[in-house]
Scaffold this motif. Structure first.
Motif, PDB file in Angstrom:
ATOM      1  N   GLU A 121       3.868  -1.961   7.785  1.00 42.81           N
ATOM      2  CA  GLU A 121       4.100  -0.796   6.756  1.00 42.81           C
ATOM      3  C   GLU A 121       4.291   0.234   7.494  1.00 42.81           C
ATOM      4  O   GLU A 121       5.404   1.079   7.654  1.00 42.81           O
ATOM      5  CB  GLU A 121       3.628  -0.669   5.485  1.00 42.81           C
ATOM      6  CG  GLU A 121       3.960  -1.765   4.454  1.00 42.81           C
ATOM      7  CD  GLU A 121       3.536  -1.677   3.104  1.00 42.81           C
ATOM      8  OE1 GLU A 121       4.364  -2.063   2.169  1.00 42.81           O
ATOM      9  OE2 GLU A 121       2.448  -0.505   3.028  1.00 42.81           O
ATOM     10  N   THR A 122       3.136   0.680   8.251  1.00 45.38           N
ATOM     11  CA  THR A 122       3.058   1.900   9.085  1.00 45.38           C
ATOM     12  C   THR A 122       3.835   2.028  10.227  1.00 45.38           C
ATOM     13  O   THR A 122       4.443   3.148  10.582  1.00 45.38           O
ATOM     14  CB  THR A 122       1.388   2.089   9.550  1.00 45.38           C
ATOM     15  OG1 THR A 122       0.996   1.149  10.235  1.00 45.38           O
ATOM     16  CG2 THR A 122       0.624   2.427   8.313  1.00 45.38           C
ATOM     17  N   GLY A 124      -1.588   6.762  13.041  1.00 40.84           N
ATOM     18  CA  GLY A 124      -2.255   5.841  14.150  1.00 40.84           C
ATOM     19  C   GLY A 124      -3.389   5.012  13.492  1.00 40.84           C
ATOM     20  O   GLY A 124      -3.871   4.124  14.215  1.00 40.84           O
ATOM     21  N   TYR A 125      -3.617   5.132  12.112  1.00 38.60           N
ATOM     22  CA  TYR A 125      -4.627   4.199  11.744  1.00 38.60           C
ATOM     23  C   TYR A 125      -4.345   2.916  11.658  1.00 38.60           C
ATOM     24  O   TYR A 125      -3.264   2.627  11.038  1.00 38.60           O
ATOM     25  CB  TYR A 125      -5.065   4.838  10.148  1.00 38.60           C
ATOM     26  CG  TYR A 125      -5.877   3.774   9.437  1.00 38.60           C
ATOM     27  CD1 TYR A 125      -7.483   3.884   9.848  1.00 38.60           C
ATOM     28  CD2 TYR A 125      -5.532   2.971   8.713  1.00 38.60           C
ATOM     29  CE1 TYR A 125      -8.288   2.903   8.961  1.00 38.60           C
ATOM     30  CE2 TYR A 125      -6.406   2.171   7.843  1.00 38.60           C
ATOM     31  CZ  TYR A 125      -7.801   2.190   7.986  1.00 38.60           C
ATOM     32  OH  TYR A 125      -8.554   1.276   7.431  1.00 38.60           O
ATOM     33  N   VAL A 126      -5.295   2.059  12.184  1.00 36.54           N
ATOM     34  CA  VAL A 126      -4.868   0.339  11.928  1.00 36.54           C
ATOM     35  C   VAL A 126      -5.932  -0.147  11.183  1.00 36.54           C
ATOM     36  O   VAL A 126      -7.218  -0.049  11.436  1.00 36.54           O
ATOM     37  CB  VAL A 126      -4.931  -0.194  13.560  1.00 36.54           C
ATOM     38  CG1 VAL A 126      -4.751  -1.363  13.639  1.00 36.54           C
ATOM     39  CG2 VAL A 126      -3.830   0.554  14.367  1.00 36.54           C
ATOM     40  N   SER A 186       0.740  -1.144  -0.020  1.00 35.36           N
ATOM     41  CA  SER A 186      -0.142   0.069   0.044  1.00 35.36           C
ATOM     42  C   SER A 186       0.777   1.409   0.107  1.00 35.36           C
ATOM     43  O   SER A 186       0.423   2.261  -0.493  1.00 35.36           O
ATOM     44  CB  SER A 186      -0.946   0.111   1.224  1.00 35.36           C
ATOM     45  OG  SER A 186      -1.887  -1.114   1.375  1.00 35.36           O
ATOM     46  N   ILE A 187       2.195   1.295   0.596  1.00 35.10           N
ATOM     47  CA  ILE A 187       2.932   2.505   0.764  1.00 35.10           C
ATOM     48  C   ILE A 187       4.295   2.099   0.289  1.00 35.10           C
ATOM     49  O   ILE A 187       5.178   1.618   1.112  1.00 35.10           O
ATOM     50  CB  ILE A 187       2.835   3.147   2.086  1.00 35.10           C
ATOM     51  CG1 ILE A 187       1.596   2.779   2.835  1.00 35.10           C
ATOM     52  CG2 ILE A 187       3.402   4.343   2.202  1.00 35.10           C
ATOM     53  CD1 ILE A 187       1.480   3.026   4.231  1.00 35.10           C
ATOM     54  N   PRO A 188       4.759   2.044  -0.872  1.00 33.24           N
ATOM     55  CA  PRO A 188       5.861   1.322  -1.413  1.00 33.24           C
ATOM     56  C   PRO A 188       7.183   2.362  -1.072  1.00 33.24           C
ATOM     57  O   PRO A 188       8.010   2.537  -1.982  1.00 33.24           O
ATOM     58  CB  PRO A 188       5.510   1.240  -3.101  1.00 33.24           C
ATOM     59  CG  PRO A 188       4.866   2.409  -3.229  1.00 33.24           C
ATOM     60  CD  PRO A 188       3.718   2.652  -2.128  1.00 33.24           C
ATOM     61  N   PHE A 189       7.617   2.508   0.275  1.00 34.47           N
ATOM     62  CA  PHE A 189       8.549   3.220   0.529  1.00 34.47           C
ATOM     63  C   PHE A 189       9.910   2.264   0.690  1.00 34.47           C
ATOM     64  O   PHE A 189      10.860   2.840   0.239  1.00 34.47           O
ATOM     65  CB  PHE A 189       8.355   4.017   1.962  1.00 34.47           C
ATOM     66  CG  PHE A 189       8.136   2.779   3.005  1.00 34.47           C
ATOM     67  CD1 PHE A 189       9.285   2.218   3.818  1.00 34.47           C
ATOM     68  CD2 PHE A 189       6.858   2.565   3.389  1.00 34.47           C
ATOM     69  CE1 PHE A 189       8.839   1.461   4.895  1.00 34.47           C
ATOM     70  CE2 PHE A 189       6.339   1.868   4.292  1.00 34.47           C
ATOM     71  CZ  PHE A 189       7.481   1.288   5.165  1.00 34.47           C
ATOM     72  N   LYS A 190       9.660   0.998   0.785  1.00 29.94           N
ATOM     73  CA  LYS A 190      10.641   0.197   0.658  1.00 29.94           C
ATOM     74  C   LYS A 190      11.362  -0.070  -0.367  1.00 29.94           C
ATOM     75  O   LYS A 190      12.370  -0.093  -0.819  1.00 29.94           O
ATOM     76  CB  LYS A 190      10.478  -1.175   1.509  1.00 29.94           C
ATOM     77  CG  LYS A 190      10.083  -1.200   2.932  1.00 29.94           C
ATOM     78  CD  LYS A 190       9.924  -2.609   3.537  1.00 29.94           C
ATOM     79  CE  LYS A 190       8.537  -2.729   3.296  1.00 29.94           C
ATOM     80  NZ  LYS A 190       7.866  -4.142   4.036  1.00 29.94           N
ATOM     81  N   TYR A 191      10.591  -0.116  -1.396  1.00 24.68           N
ATOM     82  CA  TYR A 191      10.651  -0.040  -3.003  1.00 24.68           C
ATOM     83  C   TYR A 191      11.690   1.093  -3.253  1.00 24.68           C
ATOM     84  O   TYR A 191      12.651   0.928  -3.962  1.00 24.68           O
ATOM     85  CB  TYR A 191       9.647  -0.265  -3.955  1.00 24.68           C
ATOM     86  CG  TYR A 191       9.973   0.006  -5.261  1.00 24.68           C
ATOM     87  CD1 TYR A 191      10.899  -1.213  -5.913  1.00 24.68           C
ATOM     88  CD2 TYR A 191       9.773   1.023  -5.868  1.00 24.68           C
ATOM     89  CE1 TYR A 191      10.873  -1.144  -7.346  1.00 24.68           C
ATOM     90  CE2 TYR A 191      10.027   1.551  -7.306  1.00 24.68           C
ATOM     91  CZ  TYR A 191      10.608   0.407  -8.037  1.00 24.68           C
ATOM     92  OH  TYR A 191      10.967   0.425  -9.523  1.00 24.68           O
ATOM     93  N   ALA A 192      11.218   2.075  -2.886  1.00 28.73           N
ATOM     94  CA  ALA A 192      11.831   3.564  -3.296  1.00 28.73           C
ATOM     95  C   ALA A 192      13.492   3.435  -2.621  1.00 28.73           C
ATOM     96  O   ALA A 192      14.300   4.083  -3.358  1.00 28.73           O
ATOM     97  CB  ALA A 192      10.850   4.614  -2.589  1.00 28.73           C
ATOM     98  N   LEU A 193      13.302   3.050  -1.380  1.00 24.12           N
ATOM     99  CA  LEU A 193      14.612   3.211  -0.629  1.00 24.12           C
ATOM    100  C   LEU A 193      15.571   1.987  -1.299  1.00 24.12           C
ATOM    101  O   LEU A 193      16.855   2.301  -1.607  1.00 24.12           O
ATOM    102  CB  LEU A 193      14.598   2.806   0.742  1.00 24.12           C
ATOM    103  CG  LEU A 193      13.818   4.012   1.471  1.00 24.12           C
ATOM    104  CD1 LEU A 193      13.582   3.728   3.060  1.00 24.12           C
ATOM    105  CD2 LEU A 193      14.527   5.415   1.378  1.00 24.12           C
ATOM    106  N   ASP A 194      14.955   0.740  -1.730  1.00 26.89           N
ATOM    107  CA  ASP A 194      15.882   0.007  -2.328  1.00 26.89           C
ATOM    108  C   ASP A 194      16.419   0.292  -3.686  1.00 26.89           C
ATOM    109  O   ASP A 194      17.230  -0.320  -4.404  1.00 26.89           O
ATOM    110  CB  ASP A 194      15.036  -1.546  -2.437  1.00 26.89           C
ATOM    111  CG  ASP A 194      14.928  -2.043  -1.126  1.00 26.89           C
ATOM    112  OD1 ASP A 194      15.522  -1.904  -0.149  1.00 26.89           O
ATOM    113  OD2 ASP A 194      14.039  -3.167  -0.781  1.00 26.89           O
TER     114      ASP A 194
END
Length: 287
Positions: free
Chosen positions: A225-226, A189-191, A166-174
């Protein structure tokens, strides 16, 4: 240091993101890398083409148009999706509110969409190409189960990237970035809770058990992810921008009178946090 933008999806809720992106462009903050899932990347490409207000115009003029979304589109044999695919990804960008493909090409085509391979149940990441005037990657990244048919790319079928990332930050950093600005469409804080329709996916897509498994585990993926994102914030590798409260925007909301104030919230939020954003991008290679 290299920096990128990472945009969560959320269908109509992503109008919040549009307000932030316009505020960034208006204040000469252009980050030449966008990775996103679903509507995140679909709206994000207008940032990469530097078209301030383009997403606003689409929302104001066409979001409540039946050609854009509505049950009638699902029953059309040439469409079979809740969204009018040729209208949304064809007529609007090519004629009604033209997309600047040349500016996007000049900027380096640095838009990357997360898509879910429905056979493997895994995320794949695809560059959005300026030559693809049908926006195939965007269609696939937005293809929610039940609301879209799977989208075929290079002989494989794909659906909404938000199912598996849902939040592809790991791809961006990789991909070689040092830090990221992440724009969420849910408050901090949304779960996420288990998907109510997860069981129906198994029945609706019997040939793709890995897709059903991914839907079943989607809330686990999202909440993990959050948590990881919060850790990255503490390390100084991420700056998270998110709505300050839950505005109750449904993913298929199409009323501009409801959506545009949420966009304004995003814009105002960015303006209030402009100094923090500028400090975060300082000394970064934005181009």
């Amino acid at each position: 240091m290299k920096i990128g933008l990472v945009l969560e999806g959320g269908a109509s809720r992503t109008i919040f993101t549009c307000g932030i992106l316009d505020a960034l462009l208006e204040n000469n903050i252009f980050i030449n890398y966008v990775a996103g899932a679903s509507a995140g990347i679909s709206y994000g490409v207008s940032y990469l083409s530097k078209q301030i207000g383009r997403n606003h115009q689409i929302t104001e003029k066409y979001m409540n148009d039946r050609r854009y979304m509505g049950m009638s589109n699902l029953f059309r044999k040439d469409n079979r999706s809740y969204y009018g695919l040729e209208f949304v990804f064809g007529e609007i960008p090519s004629k009604l509110i033209p997309y600047d493909f040349e500016e996007y090409r000049r900027s380096g085509e640095n838009g990357f969409g997360a898509v879910t391979n429905i056979e493997t149940g895994k995320t794949e990441y695809m560059r959005v190409k300026a030559d693809d005037k049908k926006w195939t990657v965007l269609r696939a990244s937005c293809a929610l189960p039940f609301l879209f048919r799977p989208i075929k790319i290079n002989g494989m079928y794909y659906m909404d990237g938000g199912i598996t990332d849902s939040i592809p930050f790991k791809y961006a950093l990789d991909s070689g970035l040092d830090k990221v600005i992440v724009i969420l469409t849910r408050p901090r804080g949304y779960v996420k809770t288990p998907e109510k329709l997860a069981g129906l996916v198994k029945a609706a897509y019997p040939k793709y058990p890995k897709l059903a498994e991914a839907m079943k585990n989607r809330h686990i993926m999202y909440n993990r992810e959050t948590e990881e994102l919060s850790a990255l914030e503490k390390e100084g590798k991420a700056l998270v921008l998110a709505p300050e409260k839950d505005y109750g925007i449904h993913r298929t909301e199409n009323d501009p009178k409801i959506l545009l104030p949420f966009e304004k919230e995003g814009y105002n939020y960015a303006i209030r946090n402009l100094d923090k954003i500028r400090d975060f991008v300082k000394n970064s290679d934005m181009d």
